[in-house]
Design a protein around this motif. Structure first.
Motif, PDB file in Angstrom:
ATOM      1  N   GLN A 169     -12.493   2.719   2.841  1.00  0.00           N
ATOM      2  CA  GLN A 169     -11.191   3.208   2.398  1.00  0.00           C
ATOM      3  C   GLN A 169     -10.853   2.562   1.068  1.00  0.00           C
ATOM      4  O   GLN A 169     -10.948   1.339   0.918  1.00  0.00           O
ATOM      5  CB  GLN A 169     -10.110   2.880   3.423  1.00  0.00           C
TER       6      GLN A 169
ATOM      7  N   ALA B 125      -8.075   2.993  -2.525  1.00  0.00           N
ATOM      8  CA  ALA B 125      -6.894   3.647  -3.078  1.00  0.00           C
ATOM      9  C   ALA B 125      -7.362   4.757  -4.009  1.00  0.00           C
ATOM     10  O   ALA B 125      -8.308   4.579  -4.780  1.00  0.00           O
ATOM     11  CB  ALA B 125      -6.026   2.649  -3.834  1.00  0.00           C
ATOM     12  N   GLU B 126      -6.694   5.886  -3.916  1.00  0.00           N
ATOM     13  CA  GLU B 126      -7.009   7.049  -4.751  1.00  0.00           C
ATOM     14  C   GLU B 126      -7.006   6.630  -6.219  1.00  0.00           C
ATOM     15  O   GLU B 126      -6.059   6.002  -6.691  1.00  0.00           O
ATOM     16  CB  GLU B 126      -5.919   8.083  -4.503  1.00  0.00           C
TER      17      GLU B 126
ATOM     18  N   GLU C  19     -10.244   8.363   0.332  1.00  0.00           N
ATOM     19  CA  GLU C  19      -9.315   7.941  -0.708  1.00  0.00           C
ATOM     20  C   GLU C  19      -7.886   8.090  -0.183  1.00  0.00           C
ATOM     21  O   GLU C  19      -7.450   9.182   0.164  1.00  0.00           O
ATOM     22  CB  GLU C  19      -9.522   8.767  -1.970  1.00  0.00           C
ATOM     23  N   ILE C  20      -7.183   6.972  -0.134  1.00  0.00           N
ATOM     24  CA  ILE C  20      -5.815   6.943   0.375  1.00  0.00           C
ATOM     25  C   ILE C  20      -4.854   7.091  -0.802  1.00  0.00           C
ATOM     26  O   ILE C  20      -4.990   6.372  -1.807  1.00  0.00           O
ATOM     27  CB  ILE C  20      -5.531   5.594   1.094  1.00  0.00           C
TER      28      ILE C  20
ATOM     29  N   LYS D  71      -2.073   6.429  -3.326  1.00  0.00           N
ATOM     30  CA  LYS D  71      -1.506   5.127  -3.717  1.00  0.00           C
ATOM     31  C   LYS D  71      -0.115   4.904  -3.137  1.00  0.00           C
ATOM     32  O   LYS D  71       0.284   3.779  -2.889  1.00  0.00           O
ATOM     33  CB  LYS D  71      -1.471   5.013  -5.238  1.00  0.00           C
TER      34      LYS D  71
ATOM     35  N   ASN E 227       0.757   5.678  -0.229  1.00  0.00           N
ATOM     36  CA  ASN E 227       0.618   5.415   1.205  1.00  0.00           C
ATOM     37  C   ASN E 227      -0.058   4.080   1.504  1.00  0.00           C
ATOM     38  O   ASN E 227      -0.392   3.805   2.650  1.00  0.00           O
ATOM     39  CB  ASN E 227      -0.179   6.531   1.879  1.00  0.00           C
ATOM     40  N   TRP E 228      -0.300   3.270   0.492  1.00  0.00           N
ATOM     41  CA  TRP E 228      -0.978   1.984   0.674  1.00  0.00           C
ATOM     42  C   TRP E 228      -0.064   0.910   0.117  1.00  0.00           C
ATOM     43  O   TRP E 228       0.316   0.940  -1.044  1.00  0.00           O
ATOM     44  CB  TRP E 228      -2.291   1.998  -0.093  1.00  0.00           C
ATOM     45  N   GLY E 229       0.280  -0.032   0.955  1.00  0.00           N
ATOM     46  CA  GLY E 229       1.172  -1.089   0.517  1.00  0.00           C
ATOM     47  C   GLY E 229       0.540  -2.460   0.600  1.00  0.00           C
ATOM     48  O   GLY E 229      -0.322  -2.721   1.432  1.00  0.00           O
ATOM     49  N   VAL E 230       0.985  -3.328  -0.283  1.00  0.00           N
ATOM     50  CA  VAL E 230       0.617  -4.736  -0.262  1.00  0.00           C
ATOM     51  C   VAL E 230       1.936  -5.492  -0.266  1.00  0.00           C
ATOM     52  O   VAL E 230       2.733  -5.352  -1.204  1.00  0.00           O
ATOM     53  CB  VAL E 230      -0.239  -5.128  -1.486  1.00  0.00           C
TER      54      VAL E 230
ATOM     55  N   THR F 128       4.216  -0.581  -2.813  1.00  0.00           N
ATOM     56  CA  THR F 128       3.073   0.332  -2.762  1.00  0.00           C
ATOM     57  C   THR F 128       2.146   0.041  -3.942  1.00  0.00           C
ATOM     58  O   THR F 128       2.558  -0.525  -4.962  1.00  0.00           O
ATOM     59  CB  THR F 128       3.513   1.805  -2.851  1.00  0.00           C
ATOM     60  N   ILE F 129       0.905   0.430  -3.785  1.00  0.00           N
ATOM     61  CA  ILE F 129      -0.049   0.270  -4.874  1.00  0.00           C
ATOM     62  C   ILE F 129       0.381   1.114  -6.076  1.00  0.00           C
ATOM     63  O   ILE F 129       0.233   0.699  -7.221  1.00  0.00           O
ATOM     64  CB  ILE F 129      -1.475   0.625  -4.407  1.00  0.00           C
TER      65      ILE F 129
END
Length: 66
Positions: free
Chosen positions: A7, A9-10, A46-47, A49, A51-54, A58-59
């Motif tokens: 996985q 990040a897009e 590819e997720i 950006k 929908n992906w958090g740190v 979000t990214i």
């Protein structure tokens, strides 16, 4: 039959980049574990950006600050 799920990040990865990553993963499983390349499955997902958090961000937000 190995199944590898990657996985990322897009980020507009090219088909050549994805093929190169798949090839290296398959080669590593063959060399280190004796798994036949034709039996190894690799999926690159590819997720988005957004929908992906740190932490609390979000990214997409993090990357926009670069």
């Amino acid at each position: 039959m190995p199944y590898v799920h990657v996985q990322v990040a897009e980020n507009d990865y090219s088909d050549d980049q994805k093929r190169a990553v798949m090839k290296r993963i398959v080669e590593a499983l063959d060399e280190e574990m004796g798994r036949a390349p034709q039996s190894t499955n690799v999926v690159i997902q590819e997720i988005p950006k957004e929908n992906w958090g740190v932490g609390f961000e979000t990214i997409a937000s993090m990357w926009s600050k670069r």
